[in-house]
Each structure stands twice: as structure tokens, then as C-alpha cells.
Write a protein that holds these residues in place. Structure first.
Motif, short mmCIF file in Angstrom:
data_model
loop_
_atom_site.label_atom_id
_atom_site.label_comp_id
_atom_site.label_asym_id
_atom_site.label_seq_id
_atom_site.Cartn_x
_atom_site.Cartn_y
_atom_site.Cartn_z
N PHE A 153 -1.42 6.09 7.56
CA PHE A 153 -2.50 6.27 6.71
C PHE A 153 -2.92 7.28 5.74
O PHE A 153 -3.54 6.45 5.05
N ARG A 154 -1.81 8.24 5.52
CA ARG A 154 -1.91 8.98 5.00
C ARG A 154 -1.93 8.67 3.23
O ARG A 154 -2.26 8.67 2.73
N THR A 155 -0.51 7.43 3.34
CA THR A 155 0.45 7.06 1.96
C THR A 155 -0.39 6.52 1.56
O THR A 155 -1.25 5.81 0.35
N SER A 156 -1.31 5.51 2.61
CA SER A 156 -1.60 4.33 1.77
C SER A 156 -3.18 4.62 1.81
O SER A 156 -3.85 3.84 0.52
N MET A 157 -4.08 5.76 2.14
CA MET A 157 -5.39 6.24 2.05
C MET A 157 -5.14 6.32 -0.10
O MET A 157 -5.69 5.98 -0.44
N GLY A 158 -4.22 7.20 0.26
CA GLY A 158 -4.31 8.17 -0.42
C GLY A 158 -4.40 7.15 -2.19
O GLY A 158 -4.25 7.53 -3.31
N ASN A 159 -3.14 5.88 -1.81
CA ASN A 159 -2.94 4.93 -3.03
C ASN A 159 -3.67 4.06 -2.94
O ASN A 159 -4.37 4.01 -4.23
N LEU A 160 -5.33 3.66 -2.02
CA LEU A 160 -5.80 2.97 -1.94
C LEU A 160 -6.80 3.39 -3.02
O LEU A 160 -7.48 2.86 -4.01
N LEU A 161 -7.23 4.64 -2.85
CA LEU A 161 -8.23 5.75 -3.61
C LEU A 161 -8.41 6.05 -4.98
O LEU A 161 -8.79 5.74 -6.08
N ALA A 162 -6.76 5.84 -5.15
CA ALA A 162 -6.74 6.58 -6.57
C ALA A 162 -6.37 4.85 -7.40
O ALA A 162 -7.40 5.01 -8.41
N ALA A 163 -6.03 4.20 -6.59
CA ALA A 163 -6.19 2.71 -7.45
C ALA A 163 -7.69 2.39 -7.56
O ALA A 163 -8.20 2.31 -9.03
N GLY A 164 -8.33 2.42 -6.72
CA GLY A 164 -9.63 2.15 -6.86
C GLY A 164 -10.60 2.89 -7.64
O GLY A 164 -11.19 2.96 -8.57
N LEU A 220 0.74 -1.69 -0.19
CA LEU A 220 0.00 -0.13 -0.23
C LEU A 220 0.42 1.44 -0.10
O LEU A 220 0.15 2.37 -0.35
N ILE A 221 2.02 0.93 0.46
CA ILE A 221 2.36 2.40 1.00
C ILE A 221 3.07 2.46 -1.07
O ILE A 221 3.31 4.03 -1.53
N SER A 222 4.26 1.85 -1.16
CA SER A 222 4.89 1.36 -2.24
C SER A 222 3.99 1.78 -4.07
O SER A 222 4.34 2.36 -5.04
N GLY A 223 2.74 1.26 -2.97
CA GLY A 223 2.16 1.30 -4.99
C GLY A 223 1.94 -0.11 -5.50
O GLY A 223 1.48 -0.57 -6.16
N GLU A 224 2.79 -1.22 -5.48
CA GLU A 224 3.29 -1.99 -5.63
C GLU A 224 2.15 -3.30 -5.73
O GLU A 224 2.03 -3.41 -4.69
N GLY A 225 1.21 -3.32 -6.94
CA GLY A 225 0.47 -4.14 -6.88
C GLY A 225 -0.36 -4.06 -6.66
O GLY A 225 -1.61 -4.91 -6.82
N LEU A 226 -0.84 -2.86 -6.55
CA LEU A 226 -2.01 -2.56 -5.66
C LEU A 226 -2.93 -2.66 -7.37
O LEU A 226 -4.30 -2.92 -6.74
N ASP A 227 -2.71 -2.12 -8.31
CA ASP A 227 -3.85 -1.30 -9.28
C ASP A 227 -4.00 -2.98 -9.65
O ASP A 227 -5.26 -3.54 -9.93
N GLU A 228 -3.46 -3.93 -10.33
CA GLU A 228 -3.68 -5.60 -10.16
C GLU A 228 -4.42 -6.19 -9.19
O GLU A 228 -5.24 -6.64 -9.18
N ALA A 229 -4.38 -5.67 -7.54
CA ALA A 229 -5.18 -6.35 -7.16
C ALA A 229 -7.24 -5.53 -6.89
O ALA A 229 -7.90 -6.28 -6.40
N VAL A 230 -6.90 -4.49 -7.16
CA VAL A 230 -8.24 -4.13 -7.25
C VAL A 230 -8.74 -3.96 -8.69
O VAL A 230 -10.22 -3.42 -8.98
N GLU A 231 -8.37 -4.67 -9.24
CA GLU A 231 -8.84 -4.53 -10.78
C GLU A 231 -9.92 -5.44 -10.91
O GLU A 231 -10.01 -6.43 -10.57
N GLY A 232 -11.04 -4.98 -11.21
CA GLY A 232 -12.35 -5.37 -11.42
C GLY A 232 -13.49 -5.62 -9.91
O GLY A 232 -13.76 -6.07 -10.46
N ALA A 233 -12.26 -4.94 -9.69
CA ALA A 233 -12.94 -5.19 -7.82
C ALA A 233 -14.49 -4.50 -7.93
O ALA A 233 -14.41 -2.82 -8.42
N ASP A 234 -15.48 -4.61 -7.80
CA ASP A 234 -16.81 -4.18 -6.91
C ASP A 234 -16.54 -3.32 -5.75
O ASP A 234 -17.21 -2.34 -5.95
N VAL A 235 -16.00 -3.61 -5.16
CA VAL A 235 -15.85 -3.52 -3.06
C VAL A 235 -14.11 -2.98 -2.96
O VAL A 235 -13.63 -4.89 -3.67
#
Length: 246
Positions: free
Chosen positions: A71-82, A38-53
Motif C-alpha cells: 500500500f505504501r508503494t502503490s498509493m505513492g505511485n498512484l498519487l504521483a501519476a494522478g 501499481l508497484i512497478s508503475g508500468e501502464g499507470l500514466d496511460e491508465a489515468v491520462e484524461g481521468a477526472d476521477v
């Protein structure tokens, strides 16, 4: 429904994955051990690809001021990927009373995580839970020695991790709350009382000394860790859980 569970190999996450899978959903656990950072973003796009939730159960490796950056970095990365993946619902697990204990760095960090989610681009739900039964041994260890255990008289309303997981799974498969659901155990204790109940069940004869300066929860004022009148109450009682754990 496809649900990506960030932190899906942990105490709550593994149970959420099991519950969702049992209900017929495609639940995909994502964690450092599965190649998602979650911090580097590695693998995150692939993990959320096709996810409804996306259900975010990740946790900071520390409880000090560094947790704010996590939490600032991880939430920002996850929201962007989502947003990039077209995720329609983001869910996080937080803490009852998290916005009312500014003296605790970790609580301020979790409150920041909530704010970032609320300000983000995706419909969201926040599940705030009370303290877990499973963490009581750790709480005792913070302020104990060979002779005594010192605990404040802070009111708490703890719940079983299994009940937390059930609440998260229920919210994840429903419509976005665009708000907060509080969940709590069925019983309110003083923390020093809860310590005595725990030690008695474990056959530990050390006395519990009430000390309102002892441990992390000494910083908590009033009954802010109690679920409140709107809380959804879980079914598992602490004494029953202790008996089953033995």
C-alpha cells in the motif's frame, strides 16, 4: 466524466465499472490483466491520462506485514501519476474501524494507505465499508474442521458487495469528501452468531463454538467493526442475500 477504476476487474471494481457505465460515465477498468502494475508503475500514466476521477480498489496479495509495503508503494505511485495527469479526485475503499485494530498487519497497512491519500496533493474521498457477505465462507474456513467451526463473539455489521460498489460509485461521482464516509449493512451480528446463520442456510450441521481466540477477528476488541451512528446503511439483509444466493 471519465473514471479510471484501479482494480476494475475484481469483485467490487467490476460492479463499480458497470454502475458508472450505466449512469453514462466513461469508466475504464485498470488492473494487471489490462497491463497496469501499481508497484512497478508500468501502464499507470496511460491508465489515468484524461481521468477526472481515479477510484483505487486494488488490494494487497497478502494480509501479513508485506501488505504495508504494497500500500505504501502503490498509493505513492498512484498519487504521483494522478497529480501528473491532473486528476481532480482520488477515491479509495477502506475498512470501518481500520485505525482501531493495530494488532492486525493488514489493517495497519490500510490505515497507512488512508494517511498517504490524506497527505497527498489531490482532493480525496475515503469509503470505509464493513465486512462483505461474500467473504463469510472464507472466514468460516480459517477456524473450522470436519466437526466444528470456532468463531469469536466479535460484533460485525456485514454488507453485500453490490451495496459496497453502489456506495463507491456514488462517492466517485460526487464532490470530493475530503474525509471519510462509513457504510455498513443494516444488521449487527456477533460473528459466532453469523457463522451459525450461514451454516444453517447451507444445511451444514456442524456446531459453532464460541472461541474468542479463534481467527483473525479475535484481535478485534469491542465494537470497532460496527458502522457507528454516522454510517450510511445499505439495504440488503444477510438472510435475504443468503436465500438469493441459494
Amino acid at each position: 466524466m471519465k473514471v479510471t477504476v484501479i482494480g476494475g476487474t475484481g469483485l467490487i471494481g467490476s460492479q463499480v465499472v458497470r454502475l458508472l457505465t450505466g449512469a453514462g460515465h466513461e469508466a475504464v477498468p485498470a488492473a494487471l490483466s489490462t497491463g497496469v502494475d501499481l508497484i512497478s508503475g508500468e501502464g499507470l500514466d496511460e491508465a489515468v491520462e484524461g481521468a477526472d476521477v481515479v477510484v483505487n480498489l486494488s488490494n494487497s496479495p497478502t494480509f501479513d506485514a508485506a501488505s504495508l509495503d504494497f500500500f505504501r508503494t502503490s498509493m505513492g505511485n498512484l498519487l504521483a501519476a494522478g497529480e501528473k495527469a491532473g486528476v481532480g479526485h482520488q477515491v479509495i475503499l477502506s475498512i470501518v474501524g481500520v485505525d482501531k485494530v493495530p494488532a492486525l498487519d493488514y489493517y495497519r497497512a490500510k490505515a497507512l494507505q488512508e494517511e498517504l491519500l490524506q497527505q497527498g496533493p489531490t482532493p480525496y474521498s475515503i469509503v470505509r465499508a464493513t465486512q462483505f457477505f461474500e467473504f463469510m465462507d472464507a472466514v468460516l474456513s480459517w477456524t473450522s474442521d470436519a466437526e466444528t467451526v470456532r468463531l469469536p463473539a466479535t460484533p460485525v455489521q456485514p454488507m453485500a458487495a453490490a451495496d459496497v460498489a453502489a456506495a463507491v460509485a456514488e462517492v466517485a461521482t460526487g464532490a470530493p469528501l475530503r474525509g471519510i464516509r462509513n457504510v455498513a449493512g443494516p444488521d449487527v451480528f456477533r460473528l459466532d452468531e453469523l457463522g451459525k446463520v450461514t451454516l444453517d442456510a447451507q444445511g451444514d450441521g456442524r456446531p459453532v463454538v464460541t472461541d474468542d481466540q479463534a481467527g483473525m477477528f479475535a484481535a478485534v476488541e469491542g465494537d470497532v467493526l460496527i458502522g457507528g451512528p454516522d454510517a450510511h446503511l445499505a439495504p440488503t439483509h444477510y438472510r435475504d442475500w443468503l436465500q438469493q444466493a441459494r
